[in-house]
Write a protein that holds these residues in place. Sequence first.
Motif, short mmCIF file in Angstrom:
data_model
loop_
_atom_site.label_atom_id
_atom_site.label_comp_id
_atom_site.label_asym_id
_atom_site.label_seq_id
_atom_site.Cartn_x
_atom_site.Cartn_y
_atom_site.Cartn_z
N PHE A 131 -24.63 11.44 -7.40
CA PHE A 131 -25.45 12.39 -7.20
C PHE A 131 -25.09 13.94 -7.32
CE2 PHE A 131 -27.03 8.63 -4.91
CZ PHE A 131 -28.23 8.62 -5.02
N HIS A 132 -23.94 14.03 -7.05
CA HIS A 132 -23.30 15.32 -7.12
C HIS A 132 -22.99 15.77 -8.24
CE1 HIS A 132 -20.19 18.72 -6.80
NE2 HIS A 132 -20.55 18.82 -5.64
N GLN A 133 -22.58 14.86 -9.15
CA GLN A 133 -22.24 15.02 -10.59
C GLN A 133 -23.55 15.41 -11.47
OE1 GLN A 133 -20.19 11.52 -11.28
NE2 GLN A 133 -18.03 12.40 -10.73
N VAL A 134 -24.45 14.52 -11.11
CA VAL A 134 -25.84 14.75 -12.23
C VAL A 134 -26.41 16.03 -11.80
CG1 VAL A 134 -28.39 14.06 -12.11
CG2 VAL A 134 -26.38 12.30 -12.27
N LEU A 135 -26.55 16.69 -10.52
CA LEU A 135 -27.12 17.72 -10.14
C LEU A 135 -26.05 19.02 -10.71
CD1 LEU A 135 -28.26 16.90 -6.61
CD2 LEU A 135 -29.61 17.44 -8.55
N LEU A 136 -24.65 18.81 -10.82
CA LEU A 136 -23.80 19.83 -11.36
C LEU A 136 -24.23 19.95 -12.82
CD1 LEU A 136 -20.30 19.68 -9.70
CD2 LEU A 136 -22.02 21.37 -9.39
N ASN A 137 -24.33 18.85 -13.45
CA ASN A 137 -24.54 18.81 -15.09
C ASN A 137 -25.48 17.78 -15.37
OD1 ASN A 137 -24.50 19.04 -17.92
ND2 ASN A 137 -22.32 18.43 -17.95
N PRO A 138 -26.83 17.91 -15.46
CA PRO A 138 -27.68 16.81 -15.78
C PRO A 138 -27.57 16.19 -17.05
CG PRO A 138 -28.95 18.86 -14.87
CD PRO A 138 -27.49 19.12 -15.22
N LEU A 139 -26.54 16.64 -18.16
CA LEU A 139 -26.30 16.16 -19.18
C LEU A 139 -24.99 15.31 -19.24
CD1 LEU A 139 -27.17 19.18 -21.69
CD2 LEU A 139 -28.59 17.20 -21.00
N ASN A 140 -24.54 15.20 -18.15
CA ASN A 140 -23.20 14.47 -17.95
C ASN A 140 -23.39 13.07 -18.16
OD1 ASN A 140 -20.64 13.19 -17.29
ND2 ASN A 140 -20.28 14.69 -15.64
N LEU A 141 -23.00 12.48 -19.28
CA LEU A 141 -23.14 10.95 -19.22
C LEU A 141 -22.54 9.94 -18.09
CD1 LEU A 141 -23.26 10.47 -23.16
CD2 LEU A 141 -25.17 10.95 -21.47
N ASN A 142 -21.25 10.36 -17.77
CA ASN A 142 -20.41 9.82 -16.76
C ASN A 142 -21.66 9.67 -15.43
OD1 ASN A 142 -18.36 8.95 -18.57
ND2 ASN A 142 -17.24 10.73 -18.21
N ALA A 143 -21.87 10.84 -15.21
CA ALA A 143 -22.95 10.74 -13.95
C ALA A 143 -23.65 9.75 -13.87
CB ALA A 143 -23.16 12.27 -13.74
N TRP A 144 -24.69 9.95 -15.16
CA TRP A 144 -25.81 9.14 -15.27
C TRP A 144 -25.27 7.67 -15.31
CZ3 TRP A 144 -30.28 10.13 -14.11
CH2 TRP A 144 -30.97 11.67 -14.43
N PHE A 145 -24.18 7.22 -15.75
CA PHE A 145 -23.70 5.78 -15.59
C PHE A 145 -23.59 5.40 -14.20
CE2 PHE A 145 -20.31 2.81 -14.86
CZ PHE A 145 -20.57 1.74 -15.57
N GLY A 146 -23.40 6.33 -13.27
CA GLY A 146 -23.26 6.30 -11.50
C GLY A 146 -24.67 6.00 -11.08
N ILE A 147 -25.43 6.75 -11.72
CA ILE A 147 -27.06 6.71 -11.23
C ILE A 147 -27.44 5.12 -11.58
CG2 ILE A 147 -29.17 7.54 -11.39
CD1 ILE A 147 -27.49 9.20 -9.79
N SER A 148 -27.19 4.64 -13.06
CA SER A 148 -27.40 3.55 -13.39
C SER A 148 -27.22 2.30 -12.48
CB SER A 148 -27.13 3.27 -14.90
OG SER A 148 -25.58 3.10 -15.01
N LEU A 149 -25.90 2.38 -11.82
CA LEU A 149 -25.40 1.71 -10.89
C LEU A 149 -26.47 1.49 -9.59
CD1 LEU A 149 -21.50 2.08 -10.74
CD2 LEU A 149 -23.01 0.20 -12.05
N TRP A 150 -27.14 2.63 -9.14
CA TRP A 150 -28.00 2.60 -8.20
C TRP A 150 -29.35 1.87 -8.65
CZ3 TRP A 150 -28.02 4.64 -3.15
CH2 TRP A 150 -26.90 5.23 -2.69
#
Length: 487
Positions: A178-197
């Motif tokens: 959640f922190h990584q996505v809000l820091l950089n919405p274009l971060n694919l690694n962060a969205w991989f974490g959201i995909s786990l949710w």
Amino acid sequence: MFFFIDFTQYPGMFSTYIVMFIVMAVLQGFYLVYNLFYESKDLIHYLPLPFKGSEVFTAKLAVLALMILPYLIPSLSLFILLGQDAGQSILITIVVSLFLFLLLIVVIFFFSVVLVHLITKLAVFRKNKQAVTTTLYTLSSLGMTAVILFISSMDQEADIPYGQVLPDYRVIPFVQSFHQVLLNPLNLNAWFGISLWIALLALLALIVFKWAVPEFYREEELDVRDRQKKSKNKKKDNSTGLEKPSVSVNRTLWKYNFGLIQDGTLIMQHLSSSIVFPIIILLGPIFTNGIYLGDMTLHYWALFLFAGFAYAFLTLSATSIVGVIISLDRENFMYLKSLPFSMKNYLKQKFLFAFIAESLLPLTLGIVFIFIAKLPLLLGVLFLAGIIIGIFVLCHYYFARDFRLLYLEWQNLTELFNRGGAFIQFVSLFSSLIIGLLSILLIGFLLNNLTPIWQTIVSVLTAAIPIMACVGTVKWYNERFWSRLSD
């Protein structure tokens, strides 16, 4: 809590806050799911009506959402503040924050349903349903208190002098995305974490709609049939022991009343009103800031008597045991009226039982407060006396109120709790808090600044308030309530 912290530099604190909000929502969600789906007796009224099971489930889920929402709203504000601190566009920040918030709340909804469903499948639960439910509700209430105190301590730690660096907490991996996505919405690694949710959400949804909901309604229909069969013989069972001498009858009535309050929802509400809110007001400042009252003198004797009296108003409400103890009888109330013994004595025994039940936790917390704050013995005794007087006064009011608003055909305790309006109860609670605190501050100010003669006058008048309230209450309800009951 959040405005003075740049959460872009504190991912550990951000993830800790989010986890604390999740824990509170899950604790509340467990209580609500069990109450709405498993403790509620309303399905018997829905079965003959042209409603689908999915429609009833959706309606209950909407109620669950509205009641859990307040515990997760702070996470939404935290998302938006982090996005703004990271320099993102306000539009992007709001869109991403809303998406993450909705994902979080739906996951918690389904997780709460699955958790309750799995617990109800345990053999120990089926054999000891009441004991397990009471234990879980108690742990839920205590857990809520612990989380609130922990968040309060985090807020105290954040209040440091300007220029000093605030130490960060350890980052919690699964929430870090959640922190990584809000820091950089274009971060694919962060969205991989959201995909786990999202994958977790899909798994929980599958369990809920494939197993939990169908099994719930299948078992509930069987329970309805069982309750209908048992209700035919209920009156015969209730007659046992009530035709014995008066001492035995009173003992039987106390056992009967004790059985009435062994309801998980009622115990949860009792713990919440008697522990969670008061412990934040009374013991919270001690745990966060520390309070030492060992230097207090007898000069403040009346202040502590009044403080105990005011504190009692924070522990009782229309949702307390004494506020529903008569209505808990349900159809038994009319049956008991037909028995050859005094209804006045029956209600007096019920009132005495409720008064003792309501006094135990506040007095225990009061003793803990006296011990931790090192309050002198005499002032502590006066504080406890004020608590007893306040509870005695309020028990009369809420007991008579329950009799006046008597409702014996309720399907779940929420119907009893909401009699008279939930908003009125909310206003009453916080009015008692504000008026009580202002009165204590005013009395303390007068005792510190007036001449000795006027200090004595203020002390006598202050002590007279709870004493006169007690005497007036007894006289009023003897004339307007007890005297009108048949012997």
